[in-house]
Design a protein around this motif. Structure first.
Motif, PDB file in Angstrom:
ATOM      1  N   VAL A  38       0.859  -1.176   0.000  1.00  0.00           N
ATOM      2  CA  VAL A  38       0.000   0.000   0.000  1.00  0.00           C
ATOM      3  C   VAL A  38       0.896   1.228   0.000  1.00  0.00           C
ATOM      4  N   PRO A  39       0.400   2.370  -0.483  1.00  0.00           N
ATOM      5  CA  PRO A  39       1.233   3.577  -0.505  1.00  0.00           C
ATOM      6  C   PRO A  39       1.759   3.937   0.874  1.00  0.00           C
ATOM      7  N   GLY A  40       3.046   4.274   0.933  1.00  0.00           N
ATOM      8  CA  GLY A  40       3.663   4.670   2.182  1.00  0.00           C
ATOM      9  C   GLY A  40       4.155   3.536   3.051  1.00  0.00           C
ATOM     10  N   LYS A  41       3.950   2.295   2.625  1.00  0.00           N
ATOM     11  CA  LYS A  41       4.402   1.149   3.394  1.00  0.00           C
ATOM     12  C   LYS A  41       5.241   0.224   2.514  1.00  0.00           C
ATOM     13  N   GLU A  42       6.069  -0.569   3.156  1.00  0.00           N
ATOM     14  CA  GLU A  42       6.921  -1.491   2.419  1.00  0.00           C
ATOM     15  C   GLU A  42       6.123  -2.693   1.940  1.00  0.00           C
ATOM     16  N   ARG A  43       6.624  -3.316   0.896  1.00  0.00           N
ATOM     17  CA  ARG A  43       5.992  -4.514   0.372  1.00  0.00           C
ATOM     18  C   ARG A  43       6.169  -5.655   1.359  1.00  0.00           C
ATOM     19  N   GLU A  44       5.086  -6.348   1.678  1.00  0.00           N
ATOM     20  CA  GLU A  44       5.132  -7.396   2.681  1.00  0.00           C
ATOM     21  C   GLU A  44       4.666  -8.729   2.114  1.00  0.00           C
ATOM     22  N   GLY A  45       5.241  -9.798   2.635  1.00  0.00           N
ATOM     23  CA  GLY A  45       4.875 -11.128   2.202  1.00  0.00           C
ATOM     24  C   GLY A  45       3.522 -11.541   2.733  1.00  0.00           C
ATOM     25  N   VAL A  46       2.751 -12.208   1.901  1.00  0.00           N
ATOM     26  CA  VAL A  46       1.425 -12.690   2.252  1.00  0.00           C
ATOM     27  C   VAL A  46       1.406 -14.210   2.381  1.00  0.00           C
ATOM     28  N   ALA A  47       1.990 -14.897   1.404  1.00  0.00           N
ATOM     29  CA  ALA A  47       1.991 -16.351   1.398  1.00  0.00           C
ATOM     30  C   ALA A  47       3.108 -16.849   0.499  1.00  0.00           C
ATOM     31  N   TRP A  99      14.499 -19.082  -7.987  1.00  0.00           N
ATOM     32  CA  TRP A  99      15.104 -20.399  -8.128  1.00  0.00           C
ATOM     33  C   TRP A  99      15.735 -20.821  -6.809  1.00  0.00           C
ATOM     34  N   GLY A 100      15.911 -22.134  -6.634  1.00  0.00           N
ATOM     35  CA  GLY A 100      16.584 -22.649  -5.458  1.00  0.00           C
ATOM     36  C   GLY A 100      15.802 -23.748  -4.775  1.00  0.00           C
ATOM     37  N   ALA A 101      16.518 -24.574  -4.015  1.00  0.00           N
ATOM     38  CA  ALA A 101      15.899 -25.696  -3.318  1.00  0.00           C
ATOM     39  C   ALA A 101      15.152 -25.265  -2.060  1.00  0.00           C
ATOM     40  N   TYR A 102      15.474 -24.092  -1.538  1.00  0.00           N
ATOM     41  CA  TYR A 102      14.850 -23.595  -0.326  1.00  0.00           C
ATOM     42  C   TYR A 102      13.955 -22.409  -0.634  1.00  0.00           C
ATOM     43  N   CYS A 103      12.834 -22.352   0.049  1.00  0.00           N
ATOM     44  CA  CYS A 103      11.856 -21.300  -0.164  1.00  0.00           C
ATOM     45  C   CYS A 103      12.122 -20.174   0.828  1.00  0.00           C
ATOM     46  N   HIS A 104      12.586 -19.038   0.313  1.00  0.00           N
ATOM     47  CA  HIS A 104      12.946 -17.915   1.164  1.00  0.00           C
ATOM     48  C   HIS A 104      11.749 -17.022   1.452  1.00  0.00           C
ATOM     49  N   THR A 105      11.894 -16.182   2.464  1.00  0.00           N
ATOM     50  CA  THR A 105      10.831 -15.269   2.868  1.00  0.00           C
ATOM     51  C   THR A 105      11.123 -13.820   2.520  1.00  0.00           C
ATOM     52  N   ASP A 106      12.385 -13.464   2.353  1.00  0.00           N
ATOM     53  CA  ASP A 106      12.756 -12.078   2.112  1.00  0.00           C
ATOM     54  C   ASP A 106      12.506 -11.680   0.666  1.00  0.00           C
ATOM     55  N   ARG A 107      12.131 -10.422   0.473  1.00  0.00           N
ATOM     56  CA  ARG A 107      11.816  -9.922  -0.854  1.00  0.00           C
ATOM     57  C   ARG A 107      12.991  -9.987  -1.815  1.00  0.00           C
ATOM     58  N   ALA A 108      14.197  -9.761  -1.302  1.00  0.00           N
ATOM     59  CA  ALA A 108      15.375  -9.726  -2.154  1.00  0.00           C
ATOM     60  C   ALA A 108      15.648 -11.063  -2.825  1.00  0.00           C
ATOM     61  N   SER A 109      15.190 -12.159  -2.230  1.00  0.00           N
ATOM     62  CA  SER A 109      15.433 -13.478  -2.791  1.00  0.00           C
ATOM     63  C   SER A 109      14.550 -13.774  -3.996  1.00  0.00           C
ATOM     64  N   PHE A 110      13.464 -13.054  -4.132  1.00  0.00           N
ATOM     65  CA  PHE A 110      12.548 -13.274  -5.246  1.00  0.00           C
ATOM     66  C   PHE A 110      12.990 -12.431  -6.432  1.00  0.00           C
ATOM     67  N   GLN A 111      13.545 -13.085  -7.431  1.00  0.00           N
ATOM     68  CA  GLN A 111      14.140 -12.389  -8.554  1.00  0.00           C
ATOM     69  C   GLN A 111      13.165 -12.099  -9.689  1.00  0.00           C
ATOM     70  N   PHE A 112      12.026 -12.774  -9.704  1.00  0.00           N
ATOM     71  CA  PHE A 112      11.025 -12.570 -10.749  1.00  0.00           C
ATOM     72  C   PHE A 112       9.740 -12.048 -10.127  1.00  0.00           C
ATOM     73  N   TRP A 113       9.198 -10.980 -10.711  1.00  0.00           N
ATOM     74  CA  TRP A 113       8.014 -10.321 -10.178  1.00  0.00           C
ATOM     75  C   TRP A 113       7.004 -10.017 -11.268  1.00  0.00           C
ATOM     76  N   GLY A 114       5.732 -10.071 -10.903  1.00  0.00           N
ATOM     77  CA  GLY A 114       4.677  -9.644 -11.797  1.00  0.00           C
ATOM     78  C   GLY A 114       4.463  -8.148 -11.701  1.00  0.00           C
ATOM     79  N   GLN A 115       3.525  -7.647 -12.498  1.00  0.00           N
ATOM     80  CA  GLN A 115       3.267  -6.210 -12.553  1.00  0.00           C
ATOM     81  C   GLN A 115       2.328  -5.729 -11.459  1.00  0.00           C
ATOM     82  N   GLY A 116       1.654  -6.629 -10.789  1.00  0.00           N
ATOM     83  CA  GLY A 116       0.741  -6.287  -9.721  1.00  0.00           C
ATOM     84  C   GLY A 116      -0.701  -6.199 -10.180  1.00  0.00           C
ATOM     85  N   THR A 117      -1.625  -6.524  -9.275  1.00  0.00           N
ATOM     86  CA  THR A 117      -3.047  -6.388  -9.530  1.00  0.00           C
ATOM     87  C   THR A 117      -3.696  -5.759  -8.304  1.00  0.00           C
TER      88      THR A 117
END
Length: 123
Positions: free
Chosen positions: A40-49, A100-118
């Motif tokens: 949301v505007p003014g807040k950092e992007r947060e993980g949901v699931a 990519w990777g065998a382990y599922c990370h939680t931090d945003r920096a680990s996610f190298q591919f992103w969609g445009q958002g909805t």
């Protein structure tokens, strides 16, 4: 290269439901992790699931636990976020992401591919 595209956002009343979809291009799901984030505007992007390549690891943020469900169809290269009992505070731009990777990370920096958002708006 790898592209992610989200869809399914919209305007719903509190207590209603939405199902978000994300389709990938040239992403095999082997040794990979998928996640949904929101911002949301003014807040950092947060993980949901998040969900790992075989679906054995599934985790939710406390704020959505019991209301949201993440799932995927590996053969179709798609991941979903079923959102039930929506609240006004769920209003945000929702993004799907993967890495990519065998382990599922939680931090945003680990996610190298992103969609445009909805956009999801709950009133």
């Amino acid at each position: 290269h790898v592209q992610l595209v989200e869809s399914g956002g919209g305007l719903v009343q509190a207590g209603g439901s939405l199902r978000l979809s994300c389709v990938s291009s040239r992403f095999t799901y082997r040794d990979s992790c998928w996640g949904w984030f929101r911002q949301v505007p003014g807040k950092e992007r947060e993980g949901v699931a998040r969900i790992d390549s075989d679906g054995s690891l599934i985790e939710y943020a406390d704020s959505v636990k019991g209301r949201f469900t993440i799932s995927k169809d590996s053969a179709a290269n798609m991941v979903y976020l079923q959102m039930d009992s929506l609240k006004p505070e769920d209003t945000a731009t929702y993004y799907c992401a993967a890495h990519w990777g065998a382990y599922c990370h939680t931090d945003r920096a680990s996610f190298q591919f992103w969609g445009q958002g909805t956009q999801v708006t709950v009133s």
